[in-house]
Design an enzyme around this catalytic site. Structure first.
Site, PDB file in Angstrom:
ATOM      1  N   SER A 144      35.767  42.201  44.422  1.00 47.47           N
ATOM      2  CA  SER A 144      35.053  42.030  45.699  1.00 47.47           C
ATOM      3  C   SER A 144      34.560  43.405  46.132  1.00 47.47           C
ATOM      4  O   SER A 144      35.062  44.422  45.631  1.00 47.47           O
ATOM      5  CB  SER A 144      36.042  41.482  46.742  1.00 47.47           C
ATOM      6  OG  SER A 144      35.536  41.632  48.047  1.00 47.47           O
ATOM      7  N   TYR A 157      44.221  41.297  51.150  1.00 50.08           N
ATOM      8  CA  TYR A 157      43.051  41.063  50.278  1.00 50.08           C
ATOM      9  C   TYR A 157      42.535  42.391  49.724  1.00 50.08           C
ATOM     10  O   TYR A 157      42.300  42.528  48.515  1.00 50.08           O
ATOM     11  CB  TYR A 157      41.982  40.348  51.101  1.00 50.08           C
ATOM     12  CG  TYR A 157      40.804  39.831  50.311  1.00 50.08           C
ATOM     13  CD1 TYR A 157      40.861  38.585  49.690  1.00 50.08           C
ATOM     14  CD2 TYR A 157      39.627  40.566  50.202  1.00 50.08           C
ATOM     15  CE1 TYR A 157      39.771  38.091  48.978  1.00 50.08           C
ATOM     16  CE2 TYR A 157      38.542  40.078  49.497  1.00 50.08           C
ATOM     17  CZ  TYR A 157      38.613  38.847  48.892  1.00 50.08           C
ATOM     18  OH  TYR A 157      37.533  38.358  48.188  1.00 50.08           O
TER      19      TYR A 157
HETATM   20  P1  NAD Z   1      36.930  29.165  46.764  1.00 48.76           P
HETATM   21  O1  NAD Z   1      37.899  28.951  47.884  1.00 48.76           O
HETATM   22  O2  NAD Z   1      35.710  28.326  46.682  1.00 48.76           O
HETATM   23  O3  NAD Z   1      37.650  29.085  45.349  1.00 48.76           O
HETATM   24  C1  NAD Z   1      38.866  29.716  45.097  1.00 48.76           C
HETATM   25  C2  NAD Z   1      39.695  28.788  44.242  1.00 48.76           C
HETATM   26  O4  NAD Z   1      40.932  29.454  43.929  1.00 48.76           O
HETATM   27  C3  NAD Z   1      40.039  27.479  44.970  1.00 48.76           C
HETATM   28  O5  NAD Z   1      39.617  26.364  44.191  1.00 48.76           O
HETATM   29  C4  NAD Z   1      41.551  27.568  45.118  1.00 48.76           C
HETATM   30  O6  NAD Z   1      42.172  26.295  45.042  1.00 48.76           O
HETATM   31  C5  NAD Z   1      41.935  28.469  43.958  1.00 48.76           C
HETATM   32  N1  NAD Z   1      43.233  29.085  44.156  1.00 48.76           N
HETATM   33  C6  NAD Z   1      43.654  29.782  45.233  1.00 48.76           C
HETATM   34  N2  NAD Z   1      44.930  30.120  45.076  1.00 48.76           N
HETATM   35  C7  NAD Z   1      45.339  29.629  43.888  1.00 48.76           C
HETATM   36  C8  NAD Z   1      46.586  29.623  43.197  1.00 48.76           C
HETATM   37  N3  NAD Z   1      47.689  30.165  43.719  1.00 48.76           N
HETATM   38  N4  NAD Z   1      46.648  29.040  41.987  1.00 48.76           N
HETATM   39  C9  NAD Z   1      45.554  28.434  41.456  1.00 48.76           C
HETATM   40  N5  NAD Z   1      44.369  28.375  42.087  1.00 48.76           N
HETATM   41  C10 NAD Z   1      44.267  28.968  43.294  1.00 48.76           C
HETATM   42  O7  NAD Z   1      36.561  30.720  46.867  1.00 48.76           O
HETATM   43  P2  NAD Z   1      35.448  31.607  46.162  1.00 48.76           P
HETATM   44  O8  NAD Z   1      34.657  32.203  47.244  1.00 48.76           O
HETATM   45  O9  NAD Z   1      34.785  30.903  45.032  1.00 48.76           O
HETATM   46  O10 NAD Z   1      36.386  32.785  45.603  1.00 48.76           O
HETATM   47  C11 NAD Z   1      36.634  32.997  44.234  1.00 48.76           C
HETATM   48  C12 NAD Z   1      37.003  34.467  44.039  1.00 48.76           C
HETATM   49  O11 NAD Z   1      35.892  35.271  44.437  1.00 48.76           O
HETATM   50  C13 NAD Z   1      38.191  34.926  44.889  1.00 48.76           C
HETATM   51  O12 NAD Z   1      39.027  35.772  44.144  1.00 48.76           O
HETATM   52  C14 NAD Z   1      37.532  35.693  46.005  1.00 48.76           C
HETATM   53  O13 NAD Z   1      38.370  36.705  46.498  1.00 48.76           O
HETATM   54  C15 NAD Z   1      36.337  36.287  45.286  1.00 48.76           C
HETATM   55  N6  NAD Z   1      35.255  36.675  46.183  1.00 48.76           N
HETATM   56  C16 NAD Z   1      34.642  35.750  46.973  1.00 48.76           C
HETATM   57  C17 NAD Z   1      33.639  36.182  47.818  1.00 48.76           C
HETATM   58  C18 NAD Z   1      32.913  35.235  48.712  1.00 48.76           C
HETATM   59  O14 NAD Z   1      32.167  35.702  49.587  1.00 48.76           O
HETATM   60  N7  NAD Z   1      33.043  33.931  48.565  1.00 48.76           N
HETATM   61  C19 NAD Z   1      33.271  37.524  47.868  1.00 48.76           C
HETATM   62  C20 NAD Z   1      33.926  38.424  47.047  1.00 48.76           C
HETATM   63  C21 NAD Z   1      34.920  37.988  46.200  1.00 48.76           C
END
Ligand code: NAD
Length: 262
Positions: A144, A157
């Site tokens: 991120s 985070y």
């Molecule tokens: P999201 O909530 O759509 O997807 C995240 C998934 O991770 C979910 O399906 C959730 O069930 C799963 N998850 C969480 N904890 C878990 C666990 N203990 N075991 C198994 N599965 C688990 O979120 P996203 O935005 O697609 O995020 C995905 C990654 O991208 C994350 O690591 C997040 O930090 C990173 N990210 C997201 C953004 C954003 O703006 N959306 C920005 C930077 C980084």
């Protein structure tokens, strides 16, 4: 001549595991890898990962197999099992919790580090011996901008993502002579359920339209005034798994609309 020749990431015969693949970025990366003919295992603690995998398989035109596994990465032994036999590891599962340090629930802090740093370590640890034997492996860590910069109220985070960056670089330097690369993608705000929840909460809190939350709150420091799409992150992940990126390792790629350029 196909101007993508030499860069086309044909991944037939490669086994990929994508964590947090039920939705958002993980689901988009799984789709890209399956589209490049890899066998893809979608792992998530949420049961809906089965439907995500079914949808992907139903879309057709895939050269490889698509499977789903419901597993909680907080169970580190179960996490390690995901790495066994994987040629490609996409460490993506994660979530956000917002609270000032002096009120941050300690057990939540520990769980976020376990899922977002220790589980990726356990998955990579299990995957690397076979990758070394094959002299090929790809590890892509969805970090991120918060792997590179801090924001208030996001202590666990920010700490976890900085830790993931360190893990990625260490794997890169150890794996270099074994054909294994490890890199981080550092998105800004991506249009996923994780961010959509934050937008809805902020709109309710400030009694403003969601579009105003996106422009004035989320993207205040971002020159490109739109959310990143999951498919954009997925295409970069796919490139990091393909032949054109063999010399790219230990790197971190902001995809943040210029947020970290300020
Ligand atoms: P999201 O909530 O759509 O997807 C995240 C998934 O991770 C979910 O399906 C959730 O069930 C799963 N998850 C969480 N904890 C878990 C666990 N203990 N075991 C198994 N599965 C688990 O979120 P996203 O935005 O697609 O995020 C995905 C990654 O991208 C994350 O690591 C997040 O930090 C990173 N990210 C997201 C953004 C954003 O703006 N959306 C920005 C930077 C980084």
């Amino acid at each position: 001549m196909d101007d993508r020749s030499g860069d086309a990431p044909g991944l037939a015969g490669k086994r990929a595991v994508v964590t947090g693949a039920a939705s958002g970025i993980g689901a988009a990366v799984a789709r890209e890898l399956a589209g490049a003919d890899a066998d893809v295992l979608l792992a998530d603690r949420d049961e809906s990962v089965r439907a995500t995998a079914d949808d992907l398989a139903a879309a057709g035109h895939l050269g490889g197999r698509v499977e789903a596994r419901v597993t909680d990465l907080a169970d580190l032994d179960a996490a390690a099992e995901l790495g066994e036999g994987a040629d490609i590891v996409i460490n993506n599962a994660g979530w956000q919790h917002v609270s000032p340090v002096h009120r941050f629930p300690p057990e939540m802090f520990g769980e976020m580090l376990r899922v977002m740093v220790e589980a990726p370590f356990r998955i990579a640890r299990a995957a690397l011996p076979a990758m070394y034997a094959a002299e090929w492996g790809r590890i892509v860590n969805i970090s991120s901008v918060h792997g590179l910069r801090a924001s208030p109220y996001k202590s666990a985070y920010v700490t976890a993502k900085h830790g993931l960056e360190g893990l990625s670089k260490t794997i890169a330097v150890e794996g270099a002579t074994h054909g294994v690369t490890s890199n981080c993608i550092c998105p800004g705000f991506v249009r996923t359920p994780l961010v959509q929840r934050q937008i809805a909460e902020q709109a309710e809190l400030h009694r403003v339209a969601e579009s105003q939350v996106i422009e004035d709150v989320l993207l205040e420091r971002t020159p490109v005034k739109r959310l990143v799409e999951p498919a954009e992150v997925a295409r970069l992940a796919l490139w990091l798994c393909g032949p054109g990126s063999a010399s790219v390792t230990g790197s971190s790629f902001p995809m943040d609309g210029g947020w970290t350029a300020h």
